[in-house]
Design a protein around this motif. Sequence first.
Motif, PDB file in Angstrom:
ATOM      1  N   ASN A  30      40.157  34.690  38.408  1.00  0.00           N
ATOM      2  CA  ASN A  30      39.808  35.866  37.622  1.00  0.00           C
ATOM      3  C   ASN A  30      41.041  36.473  36.970  1.00  0.00           C
ATOM      4  OD1 ASN A  30      37.925  37.891  36.798  1.00  0.00           O
ATOM      5  ND2 ASN A  30      38.798  39.238  38.350  1.00  0.00           N
ATOM      6  N   ASN A  31      42.187  36.095  37.503  1.00  0.00           N
ATOM      7  CA  ASN A  31      43.435  36.689  37.057  1.00  0.00           C
ATOM      8  C   ASN A  31      44.550  35.684  37.282  1.00  0.00           C
ATOM      9  OD1 ASN A  31      45.658  38.304  36.508  1.00  0.00           O
ATOM     10  ND2 ASN A  31      45.445  39.580  38.316  1.00  0.00           N
ATOM     11  N   GLN A  33      48.860  35.598  36.567  1.00  0.00           N
ATOM     12  CA  GLN A  33      50.025  36.288  36.024  1.00  0.00           C
ATOM     13  C   GLN A  33      51.274  35.457  36.254  1.00  0.00           C
ATOM     14  OE1 GLN A  33      48.678  40.485  37.738  1.00  0.00           O
ATOM     15  NE2 GLN A  33      50.408  40.669  36.366  1.00  0.00           N
ATOM     16  N   GLU A  90      44.422  35.263  41.181  1.00  0.00           N
ATOM     17  CA  GLU A  90      43.419  36.040  41.917  1.00  0.00           C
ATOM     18  C   GLU A  90      42.080  35.357  41.697  1.00  0.00           C
ATOM     19  OE1 GLU A  90      43.611  40.586  42.017  1.00  0.00           O
ATOM     20  OE2 GLU A  90      42.044  40.154  40.577  1.00  0.00           O
ATOM     21  N   THR A  94      37.558  38.085  45.195  1.00  0.00           N
ATOM     22  CA  THR A  94      38.642  38.422  46.117  1.00  0.00           C
ATOM     23  C   THR A  94      39.427  39.570  45.505  1.00  0.00           C
ATOM     24  OG1 THR A  94      40.402  37.042  45.198  1.00  0.00           O
ATOM     25  CG2 THR A  94      38.854  35.983  46.696  1.00  0.00           C
ATOM     26  N   ASP A  95      40.229  40.212  46.320  1.00  0.00           N
ATOM     27  CA  ASP A  95      41.065  41.311  45.850  1.00  0.00           C
ATOM     28  C   ASP A  95      42.530  40.993  46.069  1.00  0.00           C
ATOM     29  OD1 ASP A  95      38.624  43.074  47.570  1.00  0.00           O
ATOM     30  OD2 ASP A  95      38.754  43.013  45.386  1.00  0.00           O
ATOM     31  N   LYS A  96      42.851  39.692  46.113  1.00  0.00           N
ATOM     32  CA  LYS A  96      44.197  39.318  46.536  1.00  0.00           C
ATOM     33  C   LYS A  96      44.866  38.484  45.455  1.00  0.00           C
ATOM     34  CE  LYS A  96      42.018  38.568  50.960  1.00  0.00           C
ATOM     35  NZ  LYS A  96      41.787  37.618  52.051  1.00  0.00           N
ATOM     36  N   LEU A  97      46.129  38.809  45.181  1.00  0.00           N
ATOM     37  CA  LEU A  97      46.944  38.013  44.274  1.00  0.00           C
ATOM     38  C   LEU A  97      47.764  37.062  45.123  1.00  0.00           C
ATOM     39  CD1 LEU A  97      47.498  37.980  41.170  1.00  0.00           C
ATOM     40  CD2 LEU A  97      49.493  39.382  41.640  1.00  0.00           C
ATOM     41  N   ILE A  98      47.538  35.757  44.933  1.00  0.00           N
ATOM     42  CA  ILE A  98      48.210  34.733  45.730  1.00  0.00           C
ATOM     43  C   ILE A  98      49.316  34.098  44.885  1.00  0.00           C
ATOM     44  CG2 ILE A  98      47.940  32.613  47.042  1.00  0.00           C
ATOM     45  CD1 ILE A  98      46.454  35.030  48.194  1.00  0.00           C
ATOM     46  N   PHE A  99      50.516  34.058  45.468  1.00  0.00           N
ATOM     47  CA  PHE A  99      51.688  33.567  44.745  1.00  0.00           C
ATOM     48  C   PHE A  99      51.964  32.101  45.022  1.00  0.00           C
ATOM     49  CE2 PHE A  99      54.038  37.141  42.831  1.00  0.00           C
ATOM     50  CZ  PHE A  99      53.204  38.172  43.226  1.00  0.00           C
TER      51      PHE A  99
END
Lengths: 109, 114
Positions: A30-31, A33, A90, A94-99
Amino acid sequence: GIQVEQSPPDLILQEGANSTLRCNFSDSVNNLQWFHQNPWGQLINLFYIPSGTKQNGRLSATTVATERYSLLYISSSQTTDSGVYFCAVEGYNTDKLIFGTGTRLQVFP
Amino acid sequence: NAGVTQTPKFRILKIGQSMTLQCTQDMNHNYMYWYRQDPGMGLKLIYYSVGAGITDKGEVPNGYNVSRSTTEDFPLRLELAAPSQTSVYFCASSLALGTAYGYTFGSGTRLTVV
């Protein structure tokens, strides 16, 4: 959870060279970056790019969501581009940004 | 126009001590996050919050606690510091899920446990 892989892990360039950094992810997102972490540790938000192409000066990014990868292009590199470049994603629902683990770039004069 | 502010910037703790890392944002963001970054590695999510009074575990929550009593503040608590918690801690915030504005990060807290 979503896996994020970046390549190459390390990159050494001479000033003026161009480079392409890759980010592969294992599920729909969904995201997405791209961040630059400078040698002082500060995280700079470069692009928000869940799909399509964006450009900002010498940097541009392309995300092909259907094929689950994103590319960051750096043209005419400068010593100030040195640092670590992170891709982060993301997933849906989910509400988490995974690097990812990052690409360490060193640009020499 | 401070963005995300973290304090302290540096701290040395002895094994077994406790401390609270402070994080505050002035952008009225609903979502807040704590990450840790070990040397040469990417960021791992510790805890996150989708709004005041709501918190949830991330990838590496053990040894930490959080609270979110206001929209602005999201402190991270270490109760019994261990050497494995030596790391750089980043707080971040975002307006909403999948927001086009992305995430804003604080400048980090470098913690050493000896």
